[in-house]
Design an enzyme around this catalytic site. Structure first.
Site, PDB file in Angstrom:
ATOM      1  N   ASP A  90       5.947   4.893  -1.821  1.00 20.37           N
ATOM      2  CA  ASP A  90       6.084   4.299  -0.485  1.00 20.37           C
ATOM      3  C   ASP A  90       7.825   4.100  -0.391  1.00 20.37           C
ATOM      4  OD1 ASP A  90       6.156   3.288   2.057  1.00 20.37           O
ATOM      5  OD2 ASP A  90       4.251   1.928   1.736  1.00 20.37           O
TER       6      ASP A  90
HETATM    7  C1  BGC Z   1       4.775   1.856   4.975  1.00 20.43           C
HETATM    8  C2  BGC Z   1       4.065   3.228   5.118  1.00 20.43           C
HETATM    9  C3  BGC Z   1       4.992   4.294   5.845  1.00 20.43           C
HETATM   10  C4  BGC Z   1       6.346   4.383   5.314  1.00 20.43           C
HETATM   11  C5  BGC Z   1       7.244   5.416   5.921  1.00 20.43           C
HETATM   12  C6  BGC Z   1       6.416   2.167   4.704  1.00 20.43           C
HETATM   13  O1  BGC Z   1       6.951   0.917   5.046  1.00 20.43           O
HETATM   14  O2  BGC Z   1       4.146   1.339   3.986  1.00 20.43           O
HETATM   15  O3  BGC Z   1       2.767   3.171   5.445  1.00 20.43           O
HETATM   16  O4  BGC Z   1       4.509   5.603   5.654  1.00 20.43           O
HETATM   17  O5  BGC Z   1       7.028   2.918   5.491  1.00 20.43           O
HETATM   18  O6  BGC Z   1       7.746   5.203   7.132  1.00 20.43           O
END
Ligand code: BGC
Length: 785
Positions: free
Chosen positions: A337
């Site tokens: 993530d």
């Molecule tokens: C979130 C994810 C997301 C990623 C990309 C993160 O902060 O937890 O769910 O896919 O950002 O935007």
């Protein structure tokens, strides 16, 4: 020239050539790229060689993907390989450093040509701008690099193609899951594919497969509710329809199972805060939605940013290799993530520095780092290889997976987005999907004395924070992370007020000023007067949109101003309907008990206003059921599949039961369940199956849909069993007086077994109870495993 002189000079030349050859050999040995030294073989082409020829094996779409991968891998330098493992945010390649789609050519060139970055994510704007933006990126990757490896672009298209101005915003998952209808999840997947494929969004960070069992957790609305089976059913349907959508040919799509694993139940409810979940519980409740998506062929996976049982998941080999790869057999790409390798240093305090964290993440099983804003990962990886802490073979394992994804998506053949079908984005046809989804997903939680539908001649007062707002219906992740402001929301979208106005007779709908929530203000005083004149008061209550940690809360009670507004409405003595628009349950037990009708809409998306209006006037018969348990009070929130002992000392019951239970939802008609029957009452062993049948009859006056929920209870288990748990779902449509038979084929290994702490399947002989609607019946499994 005399012959002997010629000969002498030839010998001289030969000597010089030999000398040069040996020098080259020597230099090559010293200056070979690290991975060549490590593998003892040369890449098939030197970095300076122009390999941009269509004849190269990896560019030949007729060859098998494995052959293409091996051919390409053999040509790649270490730098190129590490670049493939790196993903950067759009904000690092735009002119103003935001998500706005103006490509900074200098930056993108440097990231692709110098660092070989293989993937980018995110951005927001109009469809045409998206096509130009991603075309610009791909052109550099395809035509200016040595090997012409296409970029893969990732998006959070979590409720439709939600970062594109013209797109249709579908309901968020929590709302959609209340439909208990996997066909709608599939439709959501199909529409999302259609509205994003041509823009170059081929990798979607959806669906969320975390079970939504903690109502404090601010990402509850992104989940398909609290039940593992339902999350798996909806998630797998979305995934299949999204990844296999033929309408987007020649493009192909990849979904992403997120966030593996244990993210959704942080002990104290905050986003990315530590979870403490026993292994057995992980296997029984948290893993099945992921397993269902793996079975559906999901191509990628994103890791939980938090920590589970004391270990940051990004650094856990136990979770990312032993469980994910070895036990659950996931073969696709594993992505971190956002900036999460660094979070092991800054957030978890589990590594001294980024280098240590990177080593730990790679050893745990990460394939790609969503590094987002810098390329430190690349330098660190190179250093770790040169120090022999990471082998090239390990890097190849990840790069193979990433290349496989790119080949499978056909990106080498079709790297460029296209403007040819942009009229398909935001089409009426897709809007109808959003509308149908919203109609079937809005839950009528209570309807005392048939307060709804509204009587046609009633004078209706509509108020509350979301009565005339688009942003609150669409929720977060709509054009912006926190949901775009009203003026950037879809232009043609109806609010609840504008939709309801079309349904009621002229002059019978009054909109209360949203400032009435400022208790004591002139708007509030006016609201009090308006209540007196109304026949029915409809109030929207809930929370404004939030994303991730922005929604952290210590208190999920309805906010005091909204409470006061509801109390004022109730004091008028008129029937009051409350519509909850929010990402999680708000606590309002006393008010709910006094209200006539209560609806849960969550974030129902772009067609939410219209669907709500239809339900309020009775044009649509609600058929949704709650996909989570609505707490009666703060402090003790319990999923419906809790254990028997949870209830042991609870008296009186009603003080402890949820305000609204999982599976609760009313209709404007009645469905009667009868004749639950079994093909047999004893199952001999794990190989035999039992067919359960039940009759469902529409005994009311209007047609409607009914979600038929099959629950099982294992009466005695050596590991304590849930009081009941959902095992099968059907959604049926019945006209008045019509009936149908619904079946559930019970397969002991699938439906009666449960995992132990090591994920071994246990199947124990004994009695089981089936519950469907008002019917229950027992059967016995004579022999376990
Ligand atoms: C979130 C994810 C997301 C990623 C990309 C993160 O902060 O937890 O769910 O896919 O950002 O935007």
């Amino acid at each position: 020239m005399p012959t002997f002189i010629k000969l002498k000079s030839a010998i001289g030349n030969l000597k010089i050539s030999l000398l040069l050859m040996s020098l080259t050999l020597l230099l090559n040995t010293f200056f070979q790229p690290a991975e060549v030294q490590a593998q003892g073989r040369k890449p098939k082409s030197r970095p300076t060689e122009n390999t941009n020829s269509a004849e190269l094996p990896y560019k030949n779409a007729k060859l098998s993907i494995n052959n293409r991968i091996e051919d390409l891998l053999g040509r790649m330098t270490l730098d190129e390989k590490i670049g493939e493992m790196t993903q950067l945010c759009a904000s690092s390649i735009t002119l103003d450093g935001t998500k706005k789609l103006d490509l900074n050519l200098e930056k993108i060139r440097s990231y692709i040509l110098q660092y070989h970055v293989g993937s980018f994510l995110s951005g927001t704007g109009k469809a045409e701008r998206w096509v130009d933006f991603i075309t610009g990126i791909q052109k550099i990757a395809m035509t200016e690099t040595r090997l012409g490896i296409p970029i893969i672009f990732g998006m959070d298209n979590v409720h439709g193609s939600n970062y594109t101005d013209e797109a249709i915003m579908l309901p968020h998952n929590l709302t959609l899951s209340c439909s208990f209808n996997p066909v709608l999840a599939a439709e959501a997947g199909r529409v999302t594919a259609i509205e994003s494929a041509d823009l170059g969004h081929h990798w979607n960070f959806a669906p969320v497969l975390d079970i939504g069992k903690n109502p404090y957790w601010p990402r509850l609305y992104e989940t398909f509710g609290e039940d593992p089976y339902l999350c798996g059913l909806m998630g797998a349907s979305f995934t299949k329809a999204f990844q296999e959508c033929k309408e987007v040919a020649p493009y192909k799509m990849a979904a992403c199972a997120k966030h593996f694993i244990g993210y959704s139940d942080p002990k104290y409810g905050w986003d990315r805060a530590p979870s403490e979940i026993p292994d057995q519980t992980i296997h029984e409740f948290f893993a099945p939605p992921f397993q269902a998506a793996f079975k559906a062929g999901i191509k990628t996976l994103m890791v939980n940013s938090g920590e589970l049982n004391g270990e940051p998941v990004h650094g856990s080999r136990k979770i990312l290799t032993d469980l994910l790869r070895n036990k659950m057999k996931f073969e696709g790409v594993v992505l971190t993530d956002i900036k999460d390798i660094m979070k092991m240093v800054e957030m978890h305090g589990a590594a001294h520095n980024e280098e240590e964290a990177t080593l730990r993440a790679i050893n745990a099983g990460i394939d790609m780092s969503m590094a987002c804003s810098d390329v430190n990962f690349i330098a660190i990886m190179k250093k770790l290889v040169s120090e022999k802490k990471i082998t090239v073979a390990r890097i190849d394992t990840s790069v193979r997976r990433i290349l496989k994804l790119k080949f499978e998506l056909g990106l080498f053949e079709n790297p460029y987005p296209s403007k040819a079908r942009l009229n398909k984005i935001g089409s009426e046809e897709n809007y109808q999907v959003a509308l149908e989804a919203a109609r079937e997903s809005i839950v009528l939680l209570q309807n005392k004395n048939s307060a709804l539908p509204l009587k046609t001649q009633s004078k209706v007062l509509l108020g509350g924070f979301a009565a005339n707002s688009k942003r609150n219906l669409n929720g977060a992740w709509t054009l912006e992370w926190l949901g775009a402001p009203e003026d950037r929301q879809p232009a043609q979208m109806k609010t609840l007020f504008s939709a309801l106005k079309e349904k009621l007779s002229e002059g019978s709908l009054t909109l209360a000023d949203s400032a009435a929530e400022n208790i004591g203000s002139p708007a509030y005083e006016a609201f009090k007067q308006q209540c007196q004149k109304a026949d029915h008061i409809v109030l929207t209550i809930g929370e404004i949109p939030y994303s991730e940690f922005k929604g952290n809360a210590v208190d999920i009670n309805l906010n005091p101003n909204q409470r006061k507004l509801v109390e004022t409405a109730l004091e008028s003595g008129k029937p009051v309907t409350l519509i909850v628009i929010s990402g999680r349950p708000v606590l309002f037990t006393d008010l709910a008990r006094k209200a006539s009708a209560v609806l849960f809409a969550g974030h129902p998306g772009q067609a939410g206003g219209e669907a709500l209006a239809e339900i309020l006037v009775g044009e649509t018969n609600p058929s949704a059921k709650l996909s989570f348990s609505w707490p009666v009070a703060s402090g003790h929130t319990v999923p419906y599949y809790t254990k028997k002992s949870e209830y042991h000392h609870r008296k009186p019951w009603e003080d402890f039961l949820p305000l609204y239970s999982f599976g609760q939802g009313e209709s404007y008609t009645q469905f009667t369940y009868s004749n639950l029957s079994f093909s047999d009452t004893v199952l001999a062993n794990h190989k035999t199956k039992l067919r359960a049948k039940v009759t469902v009859t529409n005994t009311g006056k209007v047609a409607g849909k009914e979600a038929v929920l099959w629950f099982l209870t294992d009466e005695v288990g050596t590991l304590t069993r849930p009081v009941k748990i959902l095992k099968s779902v059907d959604k049926v449509y019945l006209k008045p007086n019509e009936k149908t038979t619904v079946e559930f084929l019970i397969d002991p290994l699938q439906h009666l077994s449960f995992p132990d702490a090591e994920a071994n399947k246990l199947l124990e002989a004994g009695f089981f109870k089936v519950q469907v609607g008002t019917e229950t019946k027992r059967f016995r499994l004579a022999k376990g495993l």
